[in-house]
Enzyme design. Structure first.
Site, PDB file in Angstrom:
ATOM      1  N   THR A 105       0.718  -0.930   0.056  1.00 24.56           N
ATOM      2  CA  THR A 105       0.004   0.047   0.181  1.00 24.56           C
ATOM      3  C   THR A 105       0.647   1.692  -0.740  1.00 24.56           C
ATOM      4  O   THR A 105       2.060   0.837   0.360  1.00 24.56           O
ATOM      5  CB  THR A 105      -1.001   0.091   1.784  1.00 24.56           C
TER       6      THR A 105
ATOM      7  N   ASP B 149      -8.452  -2.336   3.341  1.00 24.66           N
ATOM      8  CA  ASP B 149      -8.406  -1.474   5.417  1.00 24.66           C
ATOM      9  C   ASP B 149      -8.473   0.271   4.452  1.00 24.66           C
ATOM     10  O   ASP B 149      -8.624   0.968   4.986  1.00 24.66           O
ATOM     11  CB  ASP B 149      -7.153  -1.371   5.844  1.00 24.66           C
TER      12      ASP B 149
ATOM     13  N   GLY C 293      -5.243  -5.874   4.716  1.00 29.26           N
ATOM     14  CA  GLY C 293      -6.496  -5.033   5.219  1.00 29.26           C
ATOM     15  C   GLY C 293      -7.021  -5.738   6.396  1.00 29.26           C
ATOM     16  O   GLY C 293      -7.728  -5.450   6.732  1.00 29.26           O
TER      17      GLY C 293
HETATM   18  N1  GLY Z   1      -3.707  -2.592   3.344  1.00 30.09           N
HETATM   19  C1  GLY Z   1      -4.028  -2.893   1.675  1.00 30.09           C
HETATM   20  C2  GLY Z   1      -5.004  -4.335   1.827  1.00 30.09           C
HETATM   21  O1  GLY Z   1      -4.899  -5.237   2.700  1.00 30.09           O
HETATM   22  O2  GLY Z   1      -5.530  -3.720   0.791  1.00 30.09           O
END
Ligand code: GLY
Length: 315
Positions: free
Chosen positions: A178, A209, A232
């Site tokens: 991310t 998330d 996430g």
């Molecule tokens: N943090 C990135 C995702 O899980 O989509």
């Protein structure tokens, strides 16, 4: 909150994902590209803050740079879902007003973070998804990009590897990532932004998330600004971004302790992996992660930029 006579300190922290150092994922060329991408994002955000611009402008500028790089899992460098397609998501939050904007299920929008900001500033809503989000992007005249822009060989290989190993069951651990940024501006205002393509081989329609306020992104002038990266589902369940802010606001913790407690205890306790970047009201930048690497960088009025990948890197 602006206070008469306050100093003009500013700070910016960025991240480009956290995960494990898998084979070709961090070859030397890739590592150099990551460092350069993080530096570019820091330079863009610092330019805004140095000029007295807002923390919201700074985090948007920094995240746009990371979205435009093919080396980070957001915008151009996004991973493929189980259909071999790209679905993007992003969020942004302003600490002064607690205004927030988020988008998910996007296709073909070059800079999701800018769309999230438009949702925050030019819609009556906080979170738009799919067709409605894309229609709003079109109405706002946001830049689109075709499939070629988003296609990268390393992401396609990761997708094929995941498909071969997982047969469309679980997404591959270690392939997540991310991007995000947090900033304190010279007016004393905090902001955070986060953007991602999600997980390699994720199910169609899966939302992580990143666009969930309080999970992957949070900002409050009462505490701090936070952007998260990692698996996430765990960040949603543990509301990590808001938890860090609460540890500071109500628990009296400093930024580094709050980030460490949230990642190493709360997240890890339920089996989650990832990290967070935090900036507090004094401009202190903190990173915490329980993964092998976290791509990260920081810069402030008083310190030159630094970038790091492994825990041992001074950043
Ligand atoms: N943090 C990135 C995702 O899980 O989509």
């Amino acid at each position: 909150m602006t206070r008469p006579g306050q100093d003009t300190a500013w700070s910016l922290g960025v991240h480009g994902g956290a995960g494990v150092n898998r084979g070709e994922a961090l070859l030397p060329d890739h590592r150099a590209a990551i460092r350069s991408g993080l530096e570019t994002a820091l330079t863009a955000g610092a330019r805004v803050l140095e000029g007295g611009g807002s923390s919201v402008d700074a985090v948007e500028a920094a995240v746009r740079c990371l979205e435009d790089s093919p080396w980070f899992n957001a915008g151009r460098g996004s991973v493929f879902n189980a259909r071999g397609e790209i679905e993007l998501e992003a969020s942004i939050m302003e600490g002064r007003t607690l205004a927030a904007g988020a988008v998910a299920g996007l296709r073909g929008i070059r800079n999701p973070v800018t769309l999230a900001r438009r949702v925050m500033e030019r819609s009556p809503h906080v979170f738009l998804h799919g067709e409605g989000a894309i229609a709003f992007a079109t109405a706002e005249g946001l830049e689109t990009a075709d499939a070629d822009w988003f296609w990268t060989e390393h992401r396609w290989k990761a997708f094929e590897r995941a498909r071969g190993i997982a047969q469309a069951s679980a997404p591959q651990p270690g392939e997540h990532g991310t991007v995000g940024a947090v900033a304190l501006d010279t007016a004393g205002n905090l902001a955070a932004a986060t953007s991602t393509g999600g997980l390699t081989n994720k199910w169609l329609g899966r939302i992580g998330d990143t666009p969930i306020i309080g999970a992957g992104c949070y900002a409050s002038n009462a505490a701090c600004a936070v952007s998260c990266t990692g698996q996430g589902e765990y960040f949603i369940r543990a509301t990590i971004a808001r938890d860090i802010a609460a540890l500071i606001e109500y628990g009296g913790q400093d930024a580094q302790t709050a980030a460490r407690l949230a990642i190493e205890q709360r997240l890890a306790k339920i089996g989650g992996e990832g990290g967070a970047v935090v900036v507090d009201r004094s401009g202190t930048i903190a990173f915490a992660f329980n993964t092998e690497v976290m791509l990260r960088g920081k810069v402030s009025r008083d310190s030159p930029s630094r970038v790091g990948i492994h825990l041992a890197d001074l950043c």
